[in-house]
Design an enzyme around this catalytic site. Sequence first.
Site, mmCIF file in Angstrom:
data_model
loop_
_atom_site.group_PDB
_atom_site.id
_atom_site.type_symbol
_atom_site.label_atom_id
_atom_site.label_comp_id
_atom_site.label_asym_id
_atom_site.label_seq_id
_atom_site.Cartn_x
_atom_site.Cartn_y
_atom_site.Cartn_z
ATOM 1 C CG ASP A 1 9.622 -2.344 0.272
ATOM 2 O OD1 ASP A 1 8.813 -2.307 1.308
ATOM 3 O OD2 ASP A 1 9.314 -1.281 -0.457
ATOM 4 C CD GLU A 2 15.710 -2.279 3.041
ATOM 5 O OE1 GLU A 2 15.075 -2.542 3.677
ATOM 6 O OE2 GLU A 2 16.237 -1.202 2.667
ATOM 7 C CE LYS B 1 13.258 -2.208 7.212
ATOM 8 N NZ LYS B 1 13.190 -2.399 5.628
ATOM 9 N N GLY C 1 5.431 -1.771 5.991
ATOM 10 C CA GLY C 1 4.898 -2.823 5.979
ATOM 11 C C GLY C 1 5.831 -4.267 6.132
ATOM 12 C CG HIS C 2 8.173 -4.572 8.843
ATOM 13 N ND1 HIS C 2 8.631 -3.898 10.247
ATOM 14 C CD2 HIS C 2 8.955 -3.974 7.991
ATOM 15 C CE1 HIS C 2 9.425 -3.044 9.947
ATOM 16 N NE2 HIS C 2 9.740 -2.919 8.743
ATOM 17 C CD GLN D 1 9.840 3.638 6.754
ATOM 18 O OE1 GLN D 1 10.153 4.418 7.789
ATOM 19 N NE2 GLN D 1 8.417 3.339 6.559
HETATM 20 P P1 IMP Z 1 6.159 8.606 3.046
HETATM 21 O O1 IMP Z 1 7.034 7.708 3.998
HETATM 22 O O2 IMP Z 1 4.907 7.857 3.006
HETATM 23 O O3 IMP Z 1 6.124 9.972 3.282
HETATM 24 O O4 IMP Z 1 6.823 7.926 1.772
HETATM 25 C C1 IMP Z 1 7.916 8.788 1.099
HETATM 26 C C2 IMP Z 1 8.753 7.792 0.323
HETATM 27 O O5 IMP Z 1 9.202 6.519 0.824
HETATM 28 C C3 IMP Z 1 7.836 7.361 -0.865
HETATM 29 O O6 IMP Z 1 8.750 7.044 -2.073
HETATM 30 C C4 IMP Z 1 7.496 5.943 -0.393
HETATM 31 O O7 IMP Z 1 7.255 4.979 -1.122
HETATM 32 C C5 IMP Z 1 8.579 5.326 0.344
HETATM 33 N N1 IMP Z 1 8.465 4.504 1.566
HETATM 34 C C6 IMP Z 1 7.910 4.819 2.591
HETATM 35 N N2 IMP Z 1 7.976 3.777 3.482
HETATM 36 C C7 IMP Z 1 8.320 2.865 2.899
HETATM 37 C C8 IMP Z 1 8.650 1.423 2.904
HETATM 38 O O8 IMP Z 1 8.025 0.935 4.350
HETATM 39 N N3 IMP Z 1 8.948 0.645 1.991
HETATM 40 C C9 IMP Z 1 9.424 1.042 0.864
HETATM 41 N N4 IMP Z 1 9.196 2.441 0.685
HETATM 42 C C10 IMP Z 1 8.786 3.231 1.704
#
Ligand code: IMP
Length: 424
Positions: free
Chosen positions: A13-14, A16, A40-41, A223
Amino acid sequence: MTVTVIAGAQWGDEGKGKVTDYFTLKSDAVIRVQGGNNAGHTVVIDDEKYELHLVPSGILHEEKPAMIGDGVVINPAVITGEIKNLKSRGISCANLKISPRAHVVMPYHVALDEMREVRPGKFHIGTTKRGIGPVYADKAARFGIRVGDLLDRGEFELKLRHALTEKNVLLREVYGNPGCDPMRIMGEYLEYARELAPYVIDPLPIVRDILQKGGNLLAEGAQGTLLDIDHGTYPYVTSSHPIAAGACLGTGISPRAIDRVVGIVKAYLTRVGEGPFPTELTDEMGEDIREKGGEFGTTTGRPRRVGWLDLVLLNYVNQINGFDDIVLTKLDVLDDLDEIKVCVAYNFKGDRIKFPPGDLGRIGECEPVYQSLPGWNAPIGEIANYNDLPENARKYIEFISKTANVPISHIACGKKRRQMIPVE
Ligand code: IMP
């Protein structure tokens, strides 16, 4: 020949999406590296807002190939929906190319992720429940289904039935879930396969061609480094490699071909889900920044945890990625603060440290040491030139750059494409 890698420097969530869109202007093609629709971009062009989860943000430059690399995991329901949505808004997806080697998120992956997340306490990760952990686990166990398999009915049915012999037992016996019906999945997924078939094109020859001709390629990570499966705050991480090296793994680009790694750093810090966060603000200040920054998940809508920028973590993240430069995003969110804090060291077991403890999971035991900087109390969203920024904003930027020992090349201060200030 230039390969530029965009890597998140925090817990995702920087910002990107916006940066990728900006850098795509100077690239011949873009390739998404890893992750799935957990990402989510958001990109805003001429007041039109696009929220993308799987299709690379580069698709908004329709004339350039927008590729999805082997390291990405694809939920076909989501990507077909995204393609339809983009087309309905007049964006051509003719240049979308999906690697046949990317793995497919199946309904049992999503069900398992959801079931596991119900567990209380220590074992709760706070995932996005998009099946990401289970699909990467199957990939590593060589039990996965790839996009190429989806296009081959016989192969797909064989692999699906094989997977369900195990998954349905797990779902029913361990989690009390009704399990998955192979015929239903077949019907649904073969329809997706039909829709996706025109886009399933191996990106490797395209990448090779671009690089041989001396072109510019952008590798778009999802991420952030602190969510890396190996180098992040395990177990509170995602299941892929959001670090710069992940660009090689997820696309097949040689490490030697990469000549620029751009780190995306938000002017403050956020994280979603569980896990340690030394500079977290659980007070009104945190709420204020969350509201002003719109810090609610693009994918899940969850409120993000908010905190001050942590330069101890940035030092570490820079070591892992080797940033050539940084794009500092969402600086405008801090516009009306009187004082801005930055974590410059940790107190850990009686020592003052500038790098986190070897086991990043232990940062929860660290007490942040802050340096306070004065705010600028002025709106910066419409400023186009670096030297027109208020002096205190420049001091904040220069402090980060100097302490982290990385040049800051751009400042993003707003959602729109034009709100990007090159640093002179
Ligand atoms: P997963 O990728 O759904 O397995 O989630 C694992 C961890 O990564 C959790 O803390 C999510 O909130 C975090 N996470 C996964 N994708 C994102 C992203 O695009 N932005 C921020 N956090 C993410």
